[in-house]
Write a protein that holds these residues in place. Sequence first.
Motif, PDB file in Angstrom:
ATOM      1  N   ALA A  23       3.937  -2.976   4.084  1.00  0.00           N
ATOM      2  CA  ALA A  23       2.445  -2.901   3.370  1.00  0.00           C
ATOM      3  C   ALA A  23       1.075  -3.786   4.523  1.00  0.00           C
ATOM      4  CB  ALA A  23       2.384  -3.788   2.251  1.00  0.00           C
ATOM      5  N   GLY A  41       6.887  -5.197   2.288  1.00  0.00           N
ATOM      6  CA  GLY A  41       6.445  -4.969   0.883  1.00  0.00           C
ATOM      7  C   GLY A  41       7.653  -4.949  -0.143  1.00  0.00           C
ATOM      8  N   THR A  55       3.217  -1.669  -6.810  1.00  0.00           N
ATOM      9  CA  THR A  55       2.958  -0.720  -5.828  1.00  0.00           C
ATOM     10  C   THR A  55       3.001   0.709  -6.400  1.00  0.00           C
ATOM     11  OG1 THR A  55       3.486   0.048  -3.316  1.00  0.00           O
ATOM     12  CG2 THR A  55       5.397  -0.204  -4.998  1.00  0.00           C
ATOM     13  N   TRP A  96      -0.479  -1.312  -2.807  1.00  0.00           N
ATOM     14  CA  TRP A  96       0.400  -2.464  -2.781  1.00  0.00           C
ATOM     15  C   TRP A  96      -0.225  -3.803  -3.084  1.00  0.00           C
ATOM     16  CZ3 TRP A  96       1.304  -6.964  -0.192  1.00  0.00           C
ATOM     17  CH2 TRP A  96       2.421  -7.740  -0.327  1.00  0.00           C
TER      18      TRP A  96
END
Length: 121
Positions: free
Chosen positions: A26, A58, A3, A100
Motif C-alpha cells: 500500500a 498492506g 481494503t 487501503w
Amino acid sequence: MLTRFSLADFVDRHHEVEAAATIALAPYRTSWGIADLDAADRVRGFEQSPRLPYWVNGGGYVFEPSIVELLPERGDHEDTTFPRLAIDGHLAGFKIDGYWRGVDTVKDVKEAGEEVTRMGW
C-alpha cells in the motif's frame, strides 16, 4: 486493514512472477502534516497526511504451500520469513491500486467506517 482491490489480479501477479510469497503493498500515507519550506526554511504551508514515495506491507499475502514451514512458531514473519525470502529472491510485491487503510486503533475504525459509508460500500 480495510481494503478493496482485485484479489484475482493479486493472485495472477503471484503466479506470473513465480514467487513463493507475494505481499500486497500500500502507498505510505503519513498521519502528520508535512511542512513546505522555502530556501530560508520559512514555512510556506502544510500538506496534511500526504502520500509519500514509499510502499508499506498492506497485510495481504498469497503464499505457496511451502511457505508454511518457513513461518516462525513465535515471533513475526515480517522480521524472519519475509527478509529471508527477499534475500533469496522469492518474495514479490503487488501494489494495491484501490482503497487501503490500516486499522490499528479505535479512531482508525471510526474513520474507516465513515470513509466506507461515504464511498457507498
